[in-house]
Design a protein around this motif. Structure first.
Motif, PDB file in Angstrom:
ATOM      1  N   HIS A  62       0.843  -1.195   0.000  1.00 37.25           N
ATOM      2  CA  HIS A  62       0.000   0.000   0.000  1.00 37.25           C
ATOM      3  C   HIS A  62       0.882   1.250   0.000  1.00 37.25           C
ATOM      4  CE1 HIS A  62      -3.000   2.938   1.277  1.00 37.25           C
ATOM      5  NE2 HIS A  62      -3.944   2.037   1.021  1.00 37.25           N
ATOM      6  N   PRO A  63       0.548   2.251  -0.802  1.00 34.18           N
ATOM      7  CA  PRO A  63       1.401   3.448  -0.868  1.00 34.18           C
ATOM      8  C   PRO A  63       1.540   4.193   0.458  1.00 34.18           C
ATOM      9  CG  PRO A  63      -0.670   3.769  -2.075  1.00 34.18           C
ATOM     10  CD  PRO A  63      -0.561   2.314  -1.767  1.00 34.18           C
ATOM     11  N   GLN A  64       0.573   4.004   1.375  1.00 33.83           N
ATOM     12  CA  GLN A  64       0.656   4.673   2.673  1.00 33.83           C
ATOM     13  C   GLN A  64       1.319   3.822   3.757  1.00 33.83           C
ATOM     14  OE1 GLN A  64      -3.356   5.830   3.635  1.00 33.83           O
ATOM     15  NE2 GLN A  64      -3.257   7.698   2.416  1.00 33.83           N
ATOM     16  N   ALA A  65       1.537   2.562   3.476  1.00 32.46           N
ATOM     17  CA  ALA A  65       2.105   1.666   4.487  1.00 32.46           C
ATOM     18  C   ALA A  65       3.503   2.120   4.883  1.00 32.46           C
ATOM     19  CB  ALA A  65       2.157   0.235   3.955  1.00 32.46           C
ATOM     20  N   ASN A  66       3.766   2.145   6.195  1.00 32.20           N
ATOM     21  CA  ASN A  66       5.130   2.435   6.642  1.00 32.20           C
ATOM     22  C   ASN A  66       5.656   1.416   7.644  1.00 32.20           C
ATOM     23  OD1 ASN A  66       3.559   3.323   8.806  1.00 32.20           O
ATOM     24  ND2 ASN A  66       3.950   5.501   8.401  1.00 32.20           N
ATOM     25  N   LEU A  67       4.849   0.348   7.884  1.00 33.19           N
ATOM     26  CA  LEU A  67       5.340  -0.794   8.646  1.00 33.19           C
ATOM     27  C   LEU A  67       4.753  -2.073   8.061  1.00 33.19           C
ATOM     28  CD1 LEU A  67       6.868  -2.079  11.028  1.00 33.19           C
ATOM     29  CD2 LEU A  67       4.790  -1.808  12.396  1.00 33.19           C
ATOM     30  N   LEU A  68       5.623  -2.990   7.672  1.00 30.11           N
ATOM     31  CA  LEU A  68       5.201  -4.291   7.157  1.00 30.11           C
ATOM     32  C   LEU A  68       5.385  -5.342   8.238  1.00 30.11           C
ATOM     33  CD1 LEU A  68       6.963  -4.183   3.647  1.00 30.11           C
ATOM     34  CD2 LEU A  68       4.635  -3.459   4.219  1.00 30.11           C
ATOM     35  N   LEU A  69       4.321  -6.118   8.499  1.00 30.68           N
ATOM     36  CA  LEU A  69       4.387  -7.254   9.417  1.00 30.68           C
ATOM     37  C   LEU A  69       4.469  -8.520   8.569  1.00 30.68           C
ATOM     38  CD1 LEU A  69       1.659  -6.519  12.139  1.00 30.68           C
ATOM     39  CD2 LEU A  69       4.067  -5.884  12.157  1.00 30.68           C
ATOM     40  N   ILE A  70       5.535  -9.276   8.709  1.00 30.54           N
ATOM     41  CA  ILE A  70       5.798 -10.398   7.808  1.00 30.54           C
ATOM     42  C   ILE A  70       6.005 -11.679   8.610  1.00 30.54           C
ATOM     43  CG2 ILE A  70       7.260 -11.178   5.895  1.00 30.54           C
ATOM     44  CD1 ILE A  70       8.330  -8.136   5.988  1.00 30.54           C
ATOM     45  N   ASN A  71       5.374 -12.760   8.188  1.00 31.96           N
ATOM     46  CA  ASN A  71       5.647 -14.054   8.819  1.00 31.96           C
ATOM     47  C   ASN A  71       7.040 -14.535   8.378  1.00 31.96           C
ATOM     48  OD1 ASN A  71       4.352 -14.488   6.147  1.00 31.96           O
ATOM     49  ND2 ASN A  71       4.646 -16.651   6.628  1.00 31.96           N
ATOM     50  N   HIS A  72       7.626 -15.415   9.173  1.00 33.38           N
ATOM     51  CA  HIS A  72       9.039 -15.744   8.953  1.00 33.38           C
ATOM     52  C   HIS A  72       9.296 -17.239   9.032  1.00 33.38           C
ATOM     53  CE1 HIS A  72      13.190 -15.013   8.523  1.00 33.38           C
ATOM     54  NE2 HIS A  72      13.534 -14.828   9.791  1.00 33.38           N
ATOM     55  N   GLN A  73       9.833 -17.795   7.930  1.00 30.73           N
ATOM     56  CA  GLN A  73      10.211 -19.203   7.901  1.00 30.73           C
ATOM     57  C   GLN A  73      11.623 -19.426   7.391  1.00 30.73           C
ATOM     58  OE1 GLN A  73       7.433 -21.625   5.655  1.00 30.73           O
ATOM     59  NE2 GLN A  73       6.418 -22.257   7.533  1.00 30.73           N
ATOM     60  N   SER A  74      12.128 -18.475   6.601  1.00 21.66           N
ATOM     61  CA  SER A  74      13.380 -18.716   5.886  1.00 21.66           C
ATOM     62  C   SER A  74      14.124 -17.413   5.633  1.00 21.66           C
ATOM     63  CB  SER A  74      13.075 -19.417   4.553  1.00 21.66           C
ATOM     64  OG  SER A  74      14.174 -19.391   3.678  1.00 21.66           O
ATOM     65  N   VAL A 174       1.928  -8.916   5.636  1.00 20.03           N
ATOM     66  CA  VAL A 174       2.387  -9.604   4.423  1.00 20.03           C
ATOM     67  C   VAL A 174       2.542 -11.077   4.754  1.00 20.03           C
ATOM     68  CG1 VAL A 174       4.170  -9.732   2.645  1.00 20.03           C
ATOM     69  CG2 VAL A 174       3.649  -7.520   3.719  1.00 20.03           C
ATOM     70  N   VAL A 175       1.915 -11.926   3.950  1.00 20.34           N
ATOM     71  CA  VAL A 175       2.004 -13.363   4.163  1.00 20.34           C
ATOM     72  C   VAL A 175       2.853 -13.985   3.051  1.00 20.34           C
ATOM     73  CG1 VAL A 175       0.731 -15.541   4.299  1.00 20.34           C
ATOM     74  CG2 VAL A 175      -0.248 -13.447   5.295  1.00 20.34           C
ATOM     75  N   ILE A 176       3.955 -14.592   3.455  1.00 18.27           N
ATOM     76  CA  ILE A 176       4.802 -15.332   2.514  1.00 18.27           C
ATOM     77  C   ILE A 176       4.506 -16.813   2.726  1.00 18.27           C
ATOM     78  CG2 ILE A 176       7.153 -15.786   1.749  1.00 18.27           C
ATOM     79  CD1 ILE A 176       7.976 -13.112   2.919  1.00 18.27           C
ATOM     80  N   VAL A 177       4.063 -17.470   1.680  1.00 18.45           N
ATOM     81  CA  VAL A 177       3.545 -18.837   1.817  1.00 18.45           C
ATOM     82  C   VAL A 177       4.664 -19.872   1.703  1.00 18.45           C
ATOM     83  CG1 VAL A 177       1.873 -20.529   0.975  1.00 18.45           C
ATOM     84  CG2 VAL A 177       1.343 -18.074   0.845  1.00 18.45           C
ATOM     85  N   ASP A 178       5.066 -20.402   2.854  1.00 21.51           N
ATOM     86  CA  ASP A 178       5.987 -21.538   2.935  1.00 21.51           C
ATOM     87  C   ASP A 178       7.292 -21.326   2.167  1.00 21.51           C
ATOM     88  OD1 ASP A 178       4.191 -22.836   4.557  1.00 21.51           O
ATOM     89  OD2 ASP A 178       3.248 -23.934   2.924  1.00 21.51           O
ATOM     90  N   SER A 179       7.994 -20.259   2.510  1.00 21.13           N
ATOM     91  CA  SER A 179       9.282 -19.981   1.860  1.00 21.13           C
ATOM     92  C   SER A 179      10.315 -21.067   2.152  1.00 21.13           C
ATOM     93  CB  SER A 179       9.816 -18.622   2.316  1.00 21.13           C
ATOM     94  OG  SER A 179       9.909 -18.553   3.734  1.00 21.13           O
ATOM     95  N   ALA A 180      10.168 -21.771   3.277  1.00 21.55           N
ATOM     96  CA  ALA A 180      11.124 -22.829   3.619  1.00 21.55           C
ATOM     97  C   ALA A 180      11.067 -24.005   2.653  1.00 21.55           C
ATOM     98  CB  ALA A 180      10.891 -23.311   5.051  1.00 21.55           C
ATOM     99  N   LYS A 181       9.976 -24.111   1.893  1.00 26.04           N
ATOM    100  CA  LYS A 181       9.910 -25.173   0.880  1.00 26.04           C
ATOM    101  C   LYS A 181      10.808 -24.856  -0.313  1.00 26.04           C
ATOM    102  CE  LYS A 181       5.313 -26.981   1.960  1.00 26.04           C
ATOM    103  NZ  LYS A 181       3.944 -27.263   1.454  1.00 26.04           N
ATOM    104  N   ILE A 182      11.109 -23.577  -0.492  1.00 27.06           N
ATOM    105  CA  ILE A 182      12.022 -23.172  -1.563  1.00 27.06           C
ATOM    106  C   ILE A 182      13.458 -23.181  -1.042  1.00 27.06           C
ATOM    107  CG2 ILE A 182      12.652 -21.338  -3.184  1.00 27.06           C
ATOM    108  CD1 ILE A 182       9.981 -22.534  -3.861  1.00 27.06           C
ATOM    109  N   LEU A 183      13.675 -22.517   0.082  1.00 28.55           N
ATOM    110  CA  LEU A 183      15.018 -22.482   0.677  1.00 28.55           C
ATOM    111  C   LEU A 183      14.901 -22.819   2.154  1.00 28.55           C
ATOM    112  CD1 LEU A 183      18.037 -21.859   0.275  1.00 28.55           C
ATOM    113  CD2 LEU A 183      17.546 -19.507   0.976  1.00 28.55           C
TER     114      LEU A 183
END
Length: 229
Positions: A62-74, A174-183
């Motif tokens: 979003h152009p107004q976003a100034n904090l991203l909350l991201i799940n973490h696997q990799s 922000v949801v990153i879907v199963d990044s550990a399956k890639i790395l």
């Protein structure tokens, strides 16, 4: 197949270490945050070709976003957001990373924020976050505090809530879907594939339970995406 995955992981880590050395040298020579950011962007795109994965996005930052909350696997989570983000990210990381010899340069020059969980650490976080926002940067944090090793998100740390409310930030999950399956850095394997990244709407932080509600929404998206594989 496991031998191939481990071989790919070996190639990645050799390239990764060499490229990190290059980044350290470049960061030491450069003063401009704009140039440092451009090098980081180029580096993140290079990793995409080394591992051989593609990114599929749903929504956008979003152009107004100034904090991203991201799940973490990799480790790949950082690489992917560096690739996708149209603004210079200031990551919020554990202070332990800033104490490692090589990472001192990688963290200090791009002005990444290292925090501890003491009251003094919170004051430092708020002060440095304000400075980064004045520089028109976007903050990014893994609210779980560390990598999740299961399909369930870990409990979100309260630091993200305090930071958001004290500075009245525009928060975007922000949801990153199963990044550990890639790395998968834990099991030393790498795979080709498509990595999906879902950008949610901005969060209403006026509600007391907004952080817990955000975690539930992110978990629901993860569960839904996994059923479609």
């Amino acid at each position: 197949m496991k031998i191939y995955q481990r071989f790919k992981a070996l190639i990645f880590w050799i390239e990764f270490i060499l490229s990190i050395i290059f980044l350290c040298i470049a960061f030491l020579l450069l003063q401009s945050q704009e140039k440092i950011w451009k090098i980081r962007k180029a580096w993140s795109k290079l990793q995409k070709y080394v591992v051989n994965y593609k990114i599929q996005t749903q929504g956008s930052i979003h152009p107004q976003a100034n904090l991203l909350l991201i799940n973490h696997q990799s480790l790949l989570d950082i690489v992917v957001l560096e690739d996708l983000c149209p603004k210079n990210i200031s990551w919020i990381a554990k202070k332990e990373l800033g104490e490692l010899p090589v990472f001192k340069t990688l963290i200090k020059k791009p002005k990444i924020i290292c925090i501890d969980r003491s009251p003094k650490g919170l004051v430092k976080l708020l002060k440095e976050a304000k400075e980064r926002l004045k520089e028109d940067r976007i903050l990014a944090i893994f609210p779980e505090g560390t990598r999740s090793k299961t399909q369930k998100l870990l409990k979100f740390k309260v630091g993200a809530k305090i930071l958001s409310e004290k500075l009245n930030l525009k928060v975007q999950p922000v949801v990153i879907v199963d990044s550990a399956k890639i790395l998968d850095t834990q099991n030393f394997s790498a795979n080709s594939g498509v990595l999906k990244v879902v950008f949610l709407d901005l969060v209403d932080i006026s509600k007391d339970d907004w952080l817990d509600q955000t975690r539930e929404r992110m978990q629901a998206i993860l569960d839904s995406e996994r059923t479609q594989v």
